[in-house]
Design a protein around this motif. Structure first.
Motif, PDB file in Angstrom:
ATOM      1  N   GLU A 208     -28.614  10.594  31.672  1.00 61.46           N
ATOM      2  CA  GLU A 208     -28.574  12.046  31.488  1.00 61.46           C
ATOM      3  C   GLU A 208     -29.754  12.544  30.649  1.00 61.46           C
ATOM      4  N   ALA A 209     -30.040  11.802  29.572  1.00 66.83           N
ATOM      5  CA  ALA A 209     -31.151  12.208  28.705  1.00 66.83           C
ATOM      6  C   ALA A 209     -32.466  12.136  29.477  1.00 66.83           C
ATOM      7  N   ASP A 210     -32.673  11.077  30.229  1.00 64.18           N
ATOM      8  CA  ASP A 210     -33.906  10.941  31.016  1.00 64.18           C
ATOM      9  C   ASP A 210     -34.040  12.094  32.011  1.00 64.18           C
ATOM     10  N   ALA A 211     -32.947  12.401  32.692  1.00 64.49           N
ATOM     11  CA  ALA A 211     -33.002  13.468  33.703  1.00 64.49           C
ATOM     12  C   ALA A 211     -33.309  14.815  33.052  1.00 64.49           C
ATOM     13  N   ALA A 212     -32.669  15.070  31.901  1.00 64.58           N
ATOM     14  CA  ALA A 212     -32.906  16.355  31.216  1.00 64.58           C
ATOM     15  C   ALA A 212     -34.365  16.454  30.765  1.00 64.58           C
TER      16      ALA A 212
ATOM     17  N   LEU B 143     -26.668  17.140  24.819  1.00 70.16           N
ATOM     18  CA  LEU B 143     -26.540  17.438  26.245  1.00 70.16           C
ATOM     19  C   LEU B 143     -25.080  17.630  26.665  1.00 70.16           C
ATOM     20  N   LYS B 144     -24.150  16.935  25.935  1.00 65.06           N
ATOM     21  CA  LYS B 144     -22.714  17.127  26.236  1.00 65.06           C
ATOM     22  C   LYS B 144     -22.343  18.600  26.102  1.00 65.06           C
ATOM     23  N   ASN B 145     -23.029  19.305  25.143  1.00 64.34           N
ATOM     24  CA  ASN B 145     -22.760  20.741  24.975  1.00 64.34           C
ATOM     25  C   ASN B 145     -23.809  21.596  25.685  1.00 64.34           C
ATOM     26  N   GLY B 146     -24.628  20.948  26.475  1.00 65.52           N
ATOM     27  CA  GLY B 146     -25.640  21.684  27.245  1.00 65.52           C
ATOM     28  C   GLY B 146     -26.815  22.176  26.415  1.00 65.52           C
TER      29      GLY B 146
ATOM     30  N   THR C  58     -36.168  18.307  21.138  1.00 63.64           N
ATOM     31  CA  THR C  58     -35.510  17.010  21.023  1.00 63.64           C
ATOM     32  C   THR C  58     -34.312  16.986  21.965  1.00 63.64           C
ATOM     33  N   VAL C  59     -34.262  15.927  22.762  1.00 66.88           N
ATOM     34  CA  VAL C  59     -33.213  15.828  23.768  1.00 66.88           C
ATOM     35  C   VAL C  59     -32.409  14.549  23.517  1.00 66.88           C
ATOM     36  N   GLY C  60     -31.079  14.710  23.347  1.00 67.77           N
ATOM     37  CA  GLY C  60     -30.245  13.522  23.132  1.00 67.77           C
ATOM     38  C   GLY C  60     -28.908  13.675  23.825  1.00 67.77           C
ATOM     39  N   PRO C  61     -28.247  12.551  24.086  1.00 66.29           N
ATOM     40  CA  PRO C  61     -26.971  12.590  24.809  1.00 66.29           C
ATOM     41  C   PRO C  61     -25.935  13.484  24.127  1.00 66.29           C
ATOM     42  N   ARG C  62     -25.924  13.489  22.784  1.00 68.79           N
ATOM     43  CA  ARG C  62     -24.885  14.271  22.103  1.00 68.79           C
ATOM     44  C   ARG C  62     -25.040  15.770  22.378  1.00 68.79           C
TER      45      ARG C  62
ATOM     46  N   SER D 242     -34.868  23.880  12.796  1.00 64.65           N
ATOM     47  CA  SER D 242     -34.432  23.520  14.145  1.00 64.65           C
ATOM     48  C   SER D 242     -33.348  24.473  14.609  1.00 64.65           C
ATOM     49  N   GLU D 243     -33.361  24.731  15.915  1.00 62.42           N
ATOM     50  CA  GLU D 243     -32.318  25.576  16.490  1.00 62.42           C
ATOM     51  C   GLU D 243     -31.821  24.921  17.754  1.00 62.42           C
ATOM     52  N   GLU D 244     -30.514  24.968  17.956  1.00 62.06           N
ATOM     53  CA  GLU D 244     -29.974  24.434  19.214  1.00 62.06           C
ATOM     54  C   GLU D 244     -29.930  25.540  20.246  1.00 62.06           C
ATOM     55  N   MET D 245     -30.271  25.207  21.467  1.00 64.79           N
ATOM     56  CA  MET D 245     -30.198  26.183  22.557  1.00 64.79           C
ATOM     57  C   MET D 245     -30.262  25.446  23.882  1.00 64.79           C
ATOM     58  N   THR D 246     -30.035  26.172  24.961  1.00 66.22           N
ATOM     59  CA  THR D 246     -30.145  25.515  26.271  1.00 66.22           C
ATOM     60  C   THR D 246     -31.618  25.186  26.527  1.00 66.22           C
ATOM     61  N   PRO D 247     -31.882  24.192  27.366  1.00 67.55           N
ATOM     62  CA  PRO D 247     -33.278  23.867  27.687  1.00 67.55           C
ATOM     63  C   PRO D 247     -34.025  25.078  28.247  1.00 67.55           C
ATOM     64  N   GLU D 248     -33.351  25.866  29.066  1.00 65.18           N
ATOM     65  CA  GLU D 248     -33.999  27.030  29.685  1.00 65.18           C
ATOM     66  C   GLU D 248     -34.459  28.006  28.616  1.00 65.18           C
ATOM     67  N   LEU D 249     -33.567  28.245  27.626  1.00 62.27           N
ATOM     68  CA  LEU D 249     -33.912  29.210  26.578  1.00 62.27           C
ATOM     69  C   LEU D 249     -35.072  28.686  25.717  1.00 62.27           C
TER      70      LEU D 249
END
Ligand code: ATP
Ligand code: MG
Length: 445
Positions: free
Chosen positions: A360-364, A411-414, A405-409, A426-433
């Motif tokens: 999942e992390a690789d694909a993201a 990504l579970k929350n998108g 930064t992309v990690g499995p944890r 740091s801020e969490e957000m969707t990859p698109e944002l």
């Protein structure tokens, strides 16, 4: 670019032979390697930054109406004998002879060669004003090469030369260069202060140096802090308008600002005491008006309707393109590494995969890498099979302004994490944002 395919030889330890931070960081971040004393190879990331600076310089020179060209590095000694500088220049000039015993030199600057080109091709006042410039390697056999690219022997300089029919026109060229240089440094994300200077071996009366403030600078500088508040910003400038350029020149040269060479303690004392600043600075450029010094000795004349043939009025103008990289790092770093201004960063964003090999992390990461590339963000994707700590340390060292930064944890929350190198926030957000935010940021640079 994928880090696994990129040549970025970072060093974990501080090189013992580097005395100042920019030199240390350029070595550690795999930007340069010394070939000989004061002579460097530019590895891919260093070369990339160098090209970015060159592009900004070209853009602003062309905007000011100047003509880009390229002259050779090797020059004939005979031209320099005409101006008298072959003897005057001294040991800084690297002299060689070819197989026929002809004296040659590796150009430390180009007043003679450009004057020769001019006199052979321009005969009439109607072809003036004219400004020619190049970005080319120079060689000066400095007594003490040091501080990495800051005081090298082989270094990259933008050098420009104006040809005008009389002094007022040449003074407009001087002012126009002042404005275009201010713009150039601002676009690089830097504050460079113009200071009245001494003319040295180039000769002439009017000259200003541009200095970036830094503790490691070689010059001592004295200035009125009011000058730090001046910005050109988005101001539209008509470079053909003499009054407009003169007004900007006046605005930037009215507050007191001088190096130790021209410092006038009595004048400085009249600056309000709370605004009197003393510090150190790095010279990143200089402009000169030297009148007919070269045109007279080398017979570069144009015909005029009223005064017959007259020697042209000239000036020369230089930006230390390779030194500028050192200056930027001196002005923008912390104890973890470089902090690139967005305008000159080698890559727009670093993508860190916390768990390489996780499907999942690789694909993201792949998806982020693709969209960031397509949108022109020029990402550097750390796809190596390394632990997270090492990846973060490398990213901090090379100093890209933004990291995703992309990690499995997450990504579970998108979500992914977007981190600013400068603030560390740091801020969490969707990859698109995250991508959308970066596109906006870079659009405004
Ligand atoms: P300095 O006083 O630092 O020796 P300079 O006044 O002799 O420099 P100029 O002839 O004004 O240099 O050259 C234009 C620009 O080229 C300088 O403002 C500087 O930024 C850069 N430059 C000059 N010498 C070097 C060098 N040895 N290494 C790197 N850059 C240099
Ligand atoms: Mg100089």
């Amino acid at each position: 670019m994928r880090l696994s395919k990129y040549f970025l030889p970072v060093l974990k330890e501080n090189p013992s032979d580097a005395a100042i931070v920019s030199h240390r960081l350029m070595l550690r971040a795999g930007m340069i390697r010394q070939a000989q004393s004061g002579i460097y190879s530019w590895l891919p990331m260093g070369f990339k930054v160098l090209r970015k600076l060159e592009n900004i310089v070209h853009d602003e020179q062309i905007r000011a109406g100047h003509n880009p060209m390229l002259m050779p590095t090797m020059q004939s000694a005979d031209l320099w004998r005409e101006s008298g500088r072959y003897e005057d220049y001294g040991q800084e000039m690297l002299r060689v002879s070819d197989r026929h015993g002809r004296d040659m030199l590796f150009g430390p600057t180009n007043e003679e060669l450009i004057t020769d080109i001019f006199r052979n091709n321009v005969k009439s006042y109607k072809d003036l004003p004219m400004t020619l410039y190049q970005i080319q390697w120079k060689f000066r056999d400095e007594v003490r090469p040091r501080f990495g690219v800051m005081r090298g022997r082989e270094f990259l300089m933008k050098d420009g030369y104006n040809f005008d029919v009389d002094k007022p026109s040449a003074m407009h060229a001087y002012n126009r260069h002042m404005v275009s240089y201010l713009r150039t440094y601002e676009r690089m994300g830097m504050k460079a202060i113009p200071m009245r200077a001494d003319s040295g071996p180039i000769g002439g009366d009017d000259t200003h140096e541009f200095l970036v403030l830094a503790d490691t600078g070689e010059s001592e500088v004295f200035y009125d802090s009011a000058i730090l508040d001046l910005h050109l910003g988005d101001r539209e400038v008509d470079y053909d308008n003499w009054d407009e350029c003169a007004a900007i020149f006046k605005e930037w040269t009215t507050p007191y600002a001088r190096t130790d060479e021209t410092h006038d303690a009595a004048k400085f004392a009249s600056v309000p005491i709370e605004r009197q600043m003393t510090s150190r600075g790095i010279e990143v450029g200089q402009i000169f008006y030297f009148g007919t010094k070269y045109s007279e000795s080398m017979n570069a004349k144009v015909s005029t309707p009223d005064d017959g043939d007259v020697p042209v009025h000239m000036g020369s103008h230089g930006i230390g393109v390779s030194r500028m990289i050192g200056a930027i790092i001196e002005a923008s770093h912390d104890d973890k590494g470089i902090i690139w201004p967005e305008a000159v960063t080698p890559f727009g964003v670093g993508i860190v995969n916390l768990k390489q090999g996780d499907e999942e992390a690789d694909a993201a990461c792949e998806a982020l890498y693709k969209s960031a590339t397509a949108l022109g963000l020029d990402p550097l994707y750390d796809d190596r099979n390394e632990r997270a700590g090492g990846k973060f340390a490398s990213m901090d060292l090379i100093g890209l302004p933004w990291r995703i930064t992309v990690g499995p944890r997450g990504l579970k929350n998108g979500v992914v994490e977007l981190t600013s190198r400068k603030t560390g926030v740091s801020e969490e957000m969707t990859p698109e944002l995250a991508i959308e935010k970066l596109v906006k940021i870079y659009a405004s640079v």
